[in-house]
Design a protein around this motif. Structure first.
Motif, PDB file in Angstrom:
ATOM      1  N   LEU A   1      10.775   4.541   5.741  1.00  0.00           N
ATOM      2  CA  LEU A   1      10.089   3.288   5.452  1.00  0.00           C
ATOM      3  C   LEU A   1       8.862   3.584   4.590  1.00  0.00           C
ATOM      4  N   HIS A   2       8.605   2.716   3.642  1.00  0.00           N
ATOM      5  CA  HIS A   2       7.514   2.946   2.683  1.00  0.00           C
ATOM      6  C   HIS A   2       6.569   1.752   2.742  1.00  0.00           C
ATOM      7  N   ARG A   3       5.363   1.979   3.270  1.00  0.00           N
ATOM      8  CA  ARG A   3       4.370   0.907   3.347  1.00  0.00           C
ATOM      9  C   ARG A   3       3.144   1.286   2.531  1.00  0.00           C
ATOM     10  N   GLY A   4       2.843   0.472   1.533  1.00  0.00           N
ATOM     11  CA  GLY A   4       1.650   0.690   0.740  1.00  0.00           C
ATOM     12  C   GLY A   4       0.432   0.055   1.385  1.00  0.00           C
ATOM     13  N   TRP A   5      -0.744   0.445   0.889  1.00  0.00           N
ATOM     14  CA  TRP A   5      -2.000  -0.111   1.396  1.00  0.00           C
ATOM     15  C   TRP A   5      -2.813  -0.696   0.251  1.00  0.00           C
ATOM     16  N   HIS A   6      -3.433  -1.841   0.545  1.00  0.00           N
ATOM     17  CA  HIS A   6      -4.345  -2.480  -0.396  1.00  0.00           C
ATOM     18  C   HIS A   6      -5.746  -1.919  -0.150  1.00  0.00           C
TER      19      HIS A   6
ATOM     20  N   GLN B   1     -14.430  -2.491   0.229  1.00  0.00           N
ATOM     21  CA  GLN B   1     -14.376  -2.457   1.690  1.00  0.00           C
ATOM     22  C   GLN B   1     -13.166  -3.207   2.239  1.00  0.00           C
ATOM     23  N   ALA B   2     -12.406  -3.842   1.358  1.00  0.00           N
ATOM     24  CA  ALA B   2     -11.187  -4.556   1.785  1.00  0.00           C
ATOM     25  C   ALA B   2     -10.037  -3.565   1.854  1.00  0.00           C
ATOM     26  N   VAL B   3      -9.696  -3.164   3.063  1.00  0.00           N
ATOM     27  CA  VAL B   3      -8.642  -2.174   3.271  1.00  0.00           C
ATOM     28  C   VAL B   3      -7.658  -2.728   4.293  1.00  0.00           C
ATOM     29  N   ARG B   4      -6.413  -2.875   3.885  1.00  0.00           N
ATOM     30  CA  ARG B   4      -5.396  -3.437   4.784  1.00  0.00           C
ATOM     31  C   ARG B   4      -4.023  -3.016   4.281  1.00  0.00           C
TER      32      ARG B   4
END
Length: 256
Positions: A217-222, A226-229
Motif C-alpha cells: 500500500l502506498h500512502r503519500g503525505w501532505h 505546519q500543515a502535515v497530514r
C-alpha cells in the motif's frame, strides 16, 4: 528522452529530436531549445507556459511509457525485485511480459531475461520500451518468445534462478517451473485477486518453502509548513505478490 514538468506538476515524456516539437494546449516548445541544455533548465512555450526539463527516472518512464497491456506500477516493481532477489547475472524466466515495465526494471538490475508472451504486439511493445529506456545493448539480455508458459517452459532455455509471473492463471505454470528452476530458486507471481494468490499458494505445497503473500500500500503525505497530514487519496490495492523458494525436484517440505 526528457520529461517536461509544468507548473501543475504534470509530467510529459518526450523523445528529443533535432527538428522535433512538443505541442500542448499551452502552445509548443522546440526540442532544439532543450537539446544541449543542463538538466533542470526552464523553457517556455510559444504561449509563455513554463516547463522544467529533467531526465526521466524509471518511475517517470513506467507511468508515462507507451503501453499495450496494463503495466505493473512502481509501488510493486521494487518489492517484486527485492522479494525475488533480482540481481546482476540472474537468469530470470518471465511470463506475461506485457508492456515491459517489469522487464525494464529487472534488466536494469542486471538480470538476463527469457520472456514468454502470447501476443506479438505486446512482445514488440515490450522490446521497444526496453530499448527506449535502457538502450539497444539491453536487448542482448532480453530474449522474448511468442509462447504460452501454460504449455510448458522449453528445456532448451536451460535452468533459471528466478521465475516471475504476471498471468491470469500462474498456478498453471508452477509445475513447469519445478523443471526449470534450480534448487533454491525463487518464484514470484503477481495477481490482482486474492483468490488467484490462494490458488498459486495451494499449488506450491510440497516442493516449495518459505511461501508468503503480501500486498503493498502506498500512502503519500501532505506537508506544507505546519500543515502535515496524510493525503486524502492513496494508492491502495493493485495486486498481490506471492513468493516461495524451490527445494528441488524430489524434495518435499514436511510442513507443506
Amino acid at each position: 528522452k526528457a520529461v517536461l514538468l509544468d507548473v501543475k506538476k504534470r509530467r510529459y515524456l518526450i523523445d528529443l529530436a533535432d527538428d522535433g516539437e512538443f505541442h500542448s494546449h499551452a502552445g509548443f516548445v522546440r526540442h532544439a531549445d532543450i537539446i544541449g541544455q543542463p538538466e533542470g533548465c526552464r523553457v517556455r512555450s510559444t504561449k509563455s507556459a513554463e516547463y522544467i526539463v529533467l531526465r526521466p527516472t524509471l518511475e517517470d518512464f513506467v507511468i508515462e511509457m507507451p503501453r499495450g497491456a496494463q503495466v505493473i506500477y512502481p509501488k510493486d516493481l521494487a518489492p517484486i525485485c527485492m522479494l525475488a532477489d533480482i540481481g546482476p547475472g540472474m537468469r530470470v524466466f518471465e511470463s506475461g511480459v506485457g508492456s515491459g515495465a517489469l522487464s525494464t526494471m529487472m534488466l536494469r538490475y542486471g538480470a538476463h531475461i527469457t520472456g514468454y508472451e502470447i501476443r506479438e504486439d505486446f512482445a514488440n511493445r515490450a522490446k521497444a520500451n526496453v530499448r527506449g529506456f535502457l538502450g539497444e545493448e539491453a536487448l542482448e539480455r532480453y530474449d522474448v518468445h511468442i509462447a504460452s508458459s501454460y504449455d510448458g517452459i522449453d528445456a532448451a532455455h536451460g535452468t533459471f534462478d528466478r521465475v516471475v509471473l504476471d498471468l491470469p492463471e500462474p498456478w498453471q505454470v508452477v509445475p513447469h517451473a519445478e523443471f526449470a528452476l534450480r534448487p533454491g530458486g525463487i518464484l514470484l507471481a503477481y495477481t490482482p485477486s486474492i483468490t488467484q494468490a490462494a490458488q498459486v499458494r495451494e499449488t506450491m505445497k510440497g516442493k516449495w518453502i518459505d511461501a508468503r503473500t503480501i500486498e503493498v500500500l502506498h500512502r503519500g503525505w501532505h506537508i506544507e509548513g505546519q500543515a502535515v497530514r496524510p493525503d486524502h487519496r492513496m494508492v491502495a490495492h493493485t495486486g498481490f505478490l506471492s513468493v516461495a523458494r524451490f527445494l528441488g525436484k524430489g524434495r518435499t517440505d514436511a510442513a507443506g
